[in-house]
Design an enzyme around this catalytic site. Structure first.
Site, PDB file in Angstrom:
ATOM      1  N   ALA A  28       0.892  -1.160   0.000  1.00  0.00           N
ATOM      2  CA  ALA A  28       0.000   0.000   0.000  1.00  0.00           C
ATOM      3  C   ALA A  28       0.934   1.214   0.000  1.00  0.00           C
ATOM      4  O   ALA A  28       2.166   1.063   0.053  1.00  0.00           O
ATOM      5  CB  ALA A  28      -0.909  -0.020   1.219  1.00  0.00           C
ATOM      6  N   ASN A  39       4.111  -8.471  -2.015  1.00  0.00           N
ATOM      7  CA  ASN A  39       2.726  -8.108  -1.730  1.00  0.00           C
ATOM      8  C   ASN A  39       1.844  -9.320  -2.046  1.00  0.00           C
ATOM      9  O   ASN A  39       2.130 -10.065  -2.985  1.00  0.00           O
ATOM     10  CB  ASN A  39       2.308  -6.906  -2.596  1.00  0.00           C
ATOM     11  CG  ASN A  39       0.994  -6.318  -2.130  1.00  0.00           C
ATOM     12  OD1 ASN A  39       0.939  -5.687  -1.079  1.00  0.00           O
ATOM     13  ND2 ASN A  39      -0.066  -6.543  -2.882  1.00  0.00           N
ATOM     14  N   ARG A  40       0.794  -9.490  -1.231  1.00  0.00           N
ATOM     15  CA  ARG A  40      -0.080 -10.659  -1.399  1.00  0.00           C
ATOM     16  C   ARG A  40      -0.629 -10.732  -2.829  1.00  0.00           C
ATOM     17  O   ARG A  40      -0.655 -11.785  -3.438  1.00  0.00           O
ATOM     18  CB  ARG A  40      -1.224 -10.575  -0.366  1.00  0.00           C
ATOM     19  CG  ARG A  40      -1.953 -11.847  -0.110  1.00  0.00           C
ATOM     20  CD  ARG A  40      -2.725 -11.760   1.209  1.00  0.00           C
ATOM     21  NE  ARG A  40      -3.383 -10.461   1.357  1.00  0.00           N
ATOM     22  CZ  ARG A  40      -4.605 -10.169   0.916  1.00  0.00           C
ATOM     23  NH1 ARG A  40      -5.325 -11.081   0.322  1.00  0.00           N
ATOM     24  NH2 ARG A  40      -5.125  -8.969   1.089  1.00  0.00           N
ATOM     25  N   SER A  80       5.501   7.825  11.757  1.00  0.00           N
ATOM     26  CA  SER A  80       4.620   8.984  11.589  1.00  0.00           C
ATOM     27  C   SER A  80       5.120   9.907  10.493  1.00  0.00           C
ATOM     28  O   SER A  80       6.313  10.039  10.263  1.00  0.00           O
ATOM     29  CB  SER A  80       4.512   9.779  12.887  1.00  0.00           C
ATOM     30  OG  SER A  80       3.662  10.897  12.655  1.00  0.00           O
ATOM     31  N   LYS A  90       3.844   5.801  19.737  1.00  0.00           N
ATOM     32  CA  LYS A  90       3.109   6.256  18.536  1.00  0.00           C
ATOM     33  C   LYS A  90       1.638   6.505  18.880  1.00  0.00           C
ATOM     34  O   LYS A  90       1.015   7.441  18.371  1.00  0.00           O
ATOM     35  CB  LYS A  90       3.235   5.225  17.407  1.00  0.00           C
ATOM     36  CG  LYS A  90       2.408   5.559  16.153  1.00  0.00           C
ATOM     37  CD  LYS A  90       2.893   6.842  15.513  1.00  0.00           C
ATOM     38  CE  LYS A  90       2.221   7.359  14.284  1.00  0.00           C
ATOM     39  NZ  LYS A  90       1.021   6.887  13.734  1.00  0.00           N
ATOM     40  N   HIS A  94       1.487   9.785  20.497  1.00  0.00           N
ATOM     41  CA  HIS A  94       1.648  10.778  19.417  1.00  0.00           C
ATOM     42  C   HIS A  94       0.296  11.027  18.742  1.00  0.00           C
ATOM     43  O   HIS A  94      -0.107  12.171  18.513  1.00  0.00           O
ATOM     44  CB  HIS A  94       2.679  10.265  18.396  1.00  0.00           C
ATOM     45  CG  HIS A  94       2.677  11.017  17.099  1.00  0.00           C
ATOM     46  ND1 HIS A  94       1.707  10.825  16.117  1.00  0.00           N
ATOM     47  CD2 HIS A  94       3.499  11.978  16.609  1.00  0.00           C
ATOM     48  CE1 HIS A  94       1.932  11.624  15.097  1.00  0.00           C
ATOM     49  NE2 HIS A  94       3.027  12.340  15.371  1.00  0.00           N
ATOM     50  N   ASN A  95      -0.405   9.963  18.434  1.00  0.00           N
ATOM     51  CA  ASN A  95      -1.687  10.129  17.743  1.00  0.00           C
ATOM     52  C   ASN A  95      -2.739  10.765  18.642  1.00  0.00           C
ATOM     53  O   ASN A  95      -3.552  11.565  18.182  1.00  0.00           O
ATOM     54  CB  ASN A  95      -2.191   8.779  17.215  1.00  0.00           C
ATOM     55  CG  ASN A  95      -1.489   8.385  15.932  1.00  0.00           C
ATOM     56  OD1 ASN A  95      -0.353   8.781  15.696  1.00  0.00           O
ATOM     57  ND2 ASN A  95      -2.149   7.606  15.104  1.00  0.00           N
ATOM     58  N   GLU A 143      -2.047  14.248  18.473  1.00  0.00           N
ATOM     59  CA  GLU A 143      -2.495  14.687  17.129  1.00  0.00           C
ATOM     60  C   GLU A 143      -4.012  14.976  17.143  1.00  0.00           C
ATOM     61  O   GLU A 143      -4.460  15.992  16.608  1.00  0.00           O
ATOM     62  CB  GLU A 143      -2.134  13.571  16.142  1.00  0.00           C
ATOM     63  CG  GLU A 143      -2.616  13.718  14.730  1.00  0.00           C
ATOM     64  CD  GLU A 143      -2.320  12.442  13.898  1.00  0.00           C
ATOM     65  OE1 GLU A 143      -1.142  12.023  13.831  1.00  0.00           O
ATOM     66  OE2 GLU A 143      -3.272  11.859  13.331  1.00  0.00           O
TER      67      GLU A 143
HETATM   68  C1  6PG Z   1       0.828   9.731  11.418  1.00  0.00           C
HETATM   69  C2  6PG Z   1      -0.663   9.612  11.511  1.00  0.00           C
HETATM   70  C3  6PG Z   1      -1.131   8.360  10.845  1.00  0.00           C
HETATM   71  C4  6PG Z   1      -2.597   8.319  10.563  1.00  0.00           C
HETATM   72  C5  6PG Z   1      -3.489   8.594  11.729  1.00  0.00           C
HETATM   73  C6  6PG Z   1      -4.927   8.871  11.309  1.00  0.00           C
HETATM   74  O1  6PG Z   1       1.419   9.893  12.459  1.00  0.00           O
HETATM   75  O2  6PG Z   1       1.360   9.688  10.316  1.00  0.00           O
HETATM   76  O3  6PG Z   1      -1.036   9.583  12.852  1.00  0.00           O
HETATM   77  O4  6PG Z   1      -0.661   7.287  11.582  1.00  0.00           O
HETATM   78  O5  6PG Z   1      -2.863   9.236   9.563  1.00  0.00           O
HETATM   79  O6  6PG Z   1      -3.463   7.499  12.536  1.00  0.00           O
HETATM   80  O7  6PG Z   1      -5.723   8.481  12.351  1.00  0.00           O
HETATM   81  P1  6PG Z   1      -7.284   8.679  12.361  1.00  0.00           P
HETATM   82  O8  6PG Z   1      -7.792   8.063  11.082  1.00  0.00           O
HETATM   83  O9  6PG Z   1      -7.743   7.929  13.573  1.00  0.00           O
HETATM   84  O10 6PG Z   1      -7.534  10.151  12.408  1.00  0.00           O
END
Ligand code: 6PG
Length: 482
Positions: A17, A38-39, A134, A188, A191-192, A195
């Site tokens: 992907a 890739n599968r 990320s 991570k 981090h999210n 975010e």
């Molecule tokens: C990153 C982003 C990536 C992803 C998010 C989207 O750090 O590059 O966080 O991992 O775009 O997880 O998350 P949602 O679809 O839950 O908003």
């Protein structure tokens, strides 16, 4: 074109992907020769014929051929969808692997799954690295922030390649060995969560400008562009300016005005909130962001409610006078900054608790450092955060570091002003509210929890402690006639 022999490829990438493709291209560009699998073979063929054309990327079409193409110990990066596909690929690969081989999961896996997989894989003699990646598609291609967690001997094998492909900021390559087990995916996840908090705070800020000042999307975009030159400088503020100014070719309206107001989520924000409840370290701004996304999805219910539940702007309930534009915009800049500080303080506090609970020995300064480039939350703000934890690794809360004490003290009156405006206009501002409440709760020597304890003791004999003497107390409230 393949210059490195099959059997000697430096790394394998499973899953083509866009993230897998981009990481393979990044790895190759930095002098490491990948084999990819890739599968669906058609996907591999398309990649080789188009984006990988002219590169030293070797396409393989069976698991056996793929594993056979790799030098030992084998380094295999799994870029498949988080969840059962990760287990399925590991099961397919395992029969062909040898002790010492390294599997790296670069997806957004739940850290407890990573812990489980680490043990399962270790039982077979392989190493497992759960690596947060990320930076989205661009980051994967040109330099992501990488958060690898797992055994040190595997990290040592991977360090040169991960250092080469990671983003570089003023403080160095945006990668570090986070710690053992699931710690990389945990970091991570945090981090999210941050975010999510950042985006909700930005959205509320936009809403206040849009609804209380009647500004257009493009005008608000200009404000974000200006803010991106100051202390709010960050990737998310930068792209907010761009998204707000983008004109839809179909309608010639700002595109943002025709995007449905229902935010999706894949789960990492929710996991952060769930874990914070489990560890008892609150992250209310991030919780508010997760909740706001869920509530936004109730579109038809919101439309129904809008017909019957009244608020500012409804008949007989006029809006307050329009605020002074420049004053409110200035207040919003500081409000957003202070609210962001509280959100990062919450995320870092949760990291500290997790480090202790799971015995990970996390270096918070180093984590802030690898977030200064490449990742979605990269921001100028991460530099003072990195400094604060460097100066005092045991810092109980980020807000207590001298720089942040100053920022919170000088900016919180404006955060209050913004919330006051939002409430006056009936604009939802749950993340901003969560931020000021966090500040007010944290700085409070006296909370109303005394009454909670009294109530618990009244109905359930749960006992309480006193402020004036040692011991555990219970009162027979009903017998004494209250
Ligand atoms: C990153 C982003 C990536 C992803 C998010 C989207 O750090 O590059 O966080 O991992 O775009 O997880 O998350 P949602 O679809 O839950 O908003």
């Amino acid at each position: 074109m393949s210059t490195v022999q099959s059997g000697e490829r430096h790394v394998g990438v499973v899953g083509l992907a866009v993230m897998g493709e981009n990481l393979a291209l990044n790895i190759e560009r930095n002098g490491f020769a990948p084999a990819v699998y890739n599968r669906t073979a058609a996907r591999t063929e398309e990649f080789l014929a188009k984006r990988a054309m002219g590169t030293d990327i070797l396409g393989t079409f069976t698991i056996e051929e793929f594993v056979g193409a790799l030098e030992r110990p084998r380094r295999i990066l799994l870029m498949v969808k988080a969840g059962p596909p990760v287990d399925a690929v590991i099961a397919e690969l395992a029969p062909y692997l040898e002790p010492g081989d390294i599997l790296i999961d670069g997806g957004n896996s739940l850290f407890t799954d990573t812990e489980r997989r680490s043990h399962e894989v270790a039982d077979k003699g392989f190493h497992f690295i759960g690596m947060g990646v990320s930076g989205g598609e661009e980051g994967a291609l040109w330099g992501p922030s990488l958060m690898p967690g797992g055994p040190n001997e595997a990290w040592v094998e991977l360090e040169p390649m991960l250092t080469a492909i990671a983003a570089k900021s003023a403080s160095g390559p945006c990668v570090t060995h986070i710690g053992p087990g699931g710690s990389g995916h945990y970091v991570k996840m945090i981090h999210n969560g941050i975010e999510y908090g950042d985006m909700q705070l930005i959205a509320e800020t936009y809403d206040v400008m849009r609804r209380s000042l009647g500004m257009t999307a493009a005008e608000i975009g200009e404000v974000f562009d200006r803010w991106n030159e100051g202390k709010l400088e960050s990737f998310l503020v930068e792209i907010t300016g761009k998204v707000l100014k983008y004109v839809d070719p179909l309608t010639e309206e700002p595109l943002v005005n025709v995007i449905a107001d229902q935010a999706a989520q894949k789960g990492t924000g929710r996991w952060t909130s769930q874990n914070s409840y489990e560890l008892g370290t609150p992250i209310p701004v991030i919780d508010a962001a997760v909740i706001a996304r869920s509530l936004s999805s109730f579109k038809s219910r919101r439309l129904e409610a809008s017909k019957v539940i009244k608020g500012p702007g409804s008949e007989g309930m006029p809006f307050p006078p329009t605020p002074d534009k420049q004053q409110l915009i200035d207040a919003l800049e500081n409000a957003l900054y202070v609210a962001k500080i509280t959100s990062y303080a919450q995320g870092m506090a949760l990291l500290a608790t997790a480090s202790e609970t799971y015995n990970w020995d996390l270096d918070l300064s180093e984590i802030a450092r690898i977030w200064t480039g490449g990742c979605i939350i990269r921001a100028e703000l991460l530099n003072p955060i990195m400094q604060a934890f460097k100066t005092n690794p045991q810092l109980a809360n980020l807000m207590l570091a001298p720089y942040f004490v100053e920022q919170v003290n000088s900016g919180s009156p404006q955060l209050r002003e913004v919330i006051h405006t939002a409430i006056g206009f009936g604009i939802p501002s749950s993340a901003m509210n969560a931020a000021i409440s966090y500040i007010d709760t944290y700085r409070q020597p006296l909370l109303p929890a005394n009454l909670i304890q009294g109530l618990r003791d009244y109905f359930g004999a749960h006992t309480y402690e006193r402020t004036d003497r040692e011991g555990i107390f219970h009162t027979e409230w009903m017998q004494v006639g209250v």
